[in-house]
Write a protein that holds these residues in place. Structure first.
Motif, PDB file in Angstrom:
ATOM      1  N   SER A 200      71.847  21.719 104.327  1.00  0.00           N
ATOM      2  CA  SER A 200      71.379  20.979 105.487  1.00  0.00           C
ATOM      3  C   SER A 200      72.182  22.369 106.807  1.00  0.00           C
ATOM      4  N   SER A 201      71.049  22.350 107.988  1.00  0.00           N
ATOM      5  CA  SER A 201      72.046  22.858 109.394  1.00  0.00           C
ATOM      6  C   SER A 201      71.098  21.709 110.444  1.00  0.00           C
ATOM      7  N   SER A 202      71.371  22.444 111.383  1.00  0.00           N
ATOM      8  CA  SER A 202      70.769  21.419 112.491  1.00  0.00           C
ATOM      9  C   SER A 202      71.322  22.303 114.002  1.00  0.00           C
ATOM     10  N   THR A 203      70.629  21.937 115.030  1.00  0.00           N
ATOM     11  CA  THR A 203      71.487  22.041 115.895  1.00  0.00           C
ATOM     12  C   THR A 203      70.926  21.810 117.262  1.00  0.00           C
ATOM     13  N   ASP A 204      71.582  21.734 118.076  1.00  0.00           N
ATOM     14  CA  ASP A 204      71.263  21.185 119.539  1.00  0.00           C
ATOM     15  C   ASP A 204      72.032  22.311 120.783  1.00  0.00           C
ATOM     16  N   THR A 205      71.745  21.929 122.154  1.00  0.00           N
ATOM     17  CA  THR A 205      72.264  23.033 122.890  1.00  0.00           C
ATOM     18  C   THR A 205      73.523  23.511 122.933  1.00  0.00           C
ATOM     19  N   GLN A 206      74.776  22.779 122.783  1.00  0.00           N
ATOM     20  CA  GLN A 206      75.390  23.225 121.719  1.00  0.00           C
ATOM     21  C   GLN A 206      77.045  23.256 121.512  1.00  0.00           C
ATOM     22  N   THR A 207      75.854  22.927 119.741  1.00  0.00           N
ATOM     23  CA  THR A 207      76.737  22.990 118.590  1.00  0.00           C
ATOM     24  C   THR A 207      75.647  23.124 117.812  1.00  0.00           C
ATOM     25  N   ALA A 208      76.647  23.111 116.902  1.00  0.00           N
ATOM     26  CA  ALA A 208      75.094  24.307 115.608  1.00  0.00           C
ATOM     27  C   ALA A 208      76.410  24.091 114.472  1.00  0.00           C
ATOM     28  N   TYR A 209      75.419  23.464 113.677  1.00  0.00           N
ATOM     29  CA  TYR A 209      76.362  23.535 111.833  1.00  0.00           C
ATOM     30  C   TYR A 209      75.504  23.958 110.432  1.00  0.00           C
ATOM     31  N   GLU A 210      76.110  24.488 109.948  1.00  0.00           N
ATOM     32  CA  GLU A 210      75.171  24.840 108.919  1.00  0.00           C
ATOM     33  C   GLU A 210      75.852  24.273 106.927  1.00  0.00           C
ATOM     34  N   ALA A 211      75.293  24.083 105.926  1.00  0.00           N
ATOM     35  CA  ALA A 211      76.394  23.078 105.014  1.00  0.00           C
ATOM     36  C   ALA A 211      75.329  23.252 104.187  1.00  0.00           C
ATOM     37  N   GLY A 212      76.505  23.807 102.698  1.00  0.00           N
ATOM     38  CA  GLY A 212      75.722  23.473 101.664  1.00  0.00           C
ATOM     39  C   GLY A 212      76.720  24.266 100.206  1.00  0.00           C
ATOM     40  N   THR A 213      76.101  25.052  99.933  1.00  0.00           N
ATOM     41  CA  THR A 213      77.565  25.906  98.780  1.00  0.00           C
ATOM     42  C   THR A 213      77.471  27.260  98.963  1.00  0.00           C
ATOM     43  N   PHE A 214      78.509  27.687  98.282  1.00  0.00           N
ATOM     44  CA  PHE A 214      78.614  28.886  98.098  1.00  0.00           C
ATOM     45  C   PHE A 214      79.279  29.222  97.391  1.00  0.00           C
ATOM     46  N   SER A 215      79.404  31.244  96.574  1.00  0.00           N
ATOM     47  CA  SER A 215      79.822  31.699  95.557  1.00  0.00           C
ATOM     48  C   SER A 215      80.539  32.200  96.129  1.00  0.00           C
ATOM     49  N   VAL A 216      81.588  33.084  94.887  1.00  0.00           N
ATOM     50  CA  VAL A 216      82.201  34.815  95.675  1.00  0.00           C
ATOM     51  C   VAL A 216      82.760  35.395  93.918  1.00  0.00           C
ATOM     52  N   ASP A 217      82.703  36.559  94.047  1.00  0.00           N
ATOM     53  CA  ASP A 217      83.302  37.119  93.149  1.00  0.00           C
ATOM     54  C   ASP A 217      85.489  36.866  94.123  1.00  0.00           C
ATOM     55  N   VAL A 218      85.920  36.892  92.956  1.00  0.00           N
ATOM     56  CA  VAL A 218      87.477  36.845  92.729  1.00  0.00           C
ATOM     57  C   VAL A 218      87.940  38.148  92.832  1.00  0.00           C
TER      58      VAL A 218
END
Length: 151
Positions: free
Chosen positions: A89-107
């Motif tokens: 999910s993501s959305s923007t307007d003129t003052q805020t923006a967000y992005e959300a979802g899943t992540f993966s990373v090598d440890v």
């Protein structure tokens, strides 16, 4: 002459009072942040942080640019590689923006004989437009699953 000056002043006043209708490309902004992280460029990552940024992960809550930079960016960056995200999910307007979802990373292993591992979980990155019209990371939240040993 007075009329010209008055019209010029009025135009300048109206343009300075009008709000920008431009939004940010949140996918591009997050990719710049992730690329800096994967390149181990802590200075660039920290430059994206707002002065009043919040970082949350489980019971951990860091507040302010200095604390988030020291306790999240500088402490975590050397321990992981290959951060990847999958946007849900993501959305923007003129003052805020967000992005959300899943992540993966090598440890990375702490000791040379320890196995490599990977982590994954959910994230949200919330950006706000600063007074200088740059976009700054205002809120980051990670919720991880337990780290798994790579087979």
């Amino acid at each position: 002459m007075k009329l010209s000056c008055c019209l010029l002043f009025t135009a300048a006043l109206l343009s300075s009072c009008s709000k920008s209708t431009e939004t940010v490309n949140i996918q591009e902004l997050d990719q710049q942040f992730i690329a800096a992280w994967n390149n181990k460029d802590s200075a660039k990552v920290i430059s994206f942080l707002a002065d009043d940024v919040h970082f949350l992960q489980g019971n951990t809550h860091f507040k302010g640019k200095t604390e988030v930079a020291d306790k999240w960016v500088r402490e975590t960056m050397p321990t992981i590689t290959d951060l990847k995200t999958n946007v849900v999910s993501s959305s923007t307007d003129t003052q805020t923006a967000y992005e959300a979802g899943t992540f993966s990373v090598d440890v990375l292993p702490i000791n040379p004989n320890d196995p490599h591992a990977y982590g994954e979980g959910n994230y949200i990155l919330l950006w706000k437009k600063a007074s200088d019209n740059t976009w700054k990371l205002s809120y980051a939240q990670l919720e991880d699953l337990p780290v798994q040993v790579k087979n």
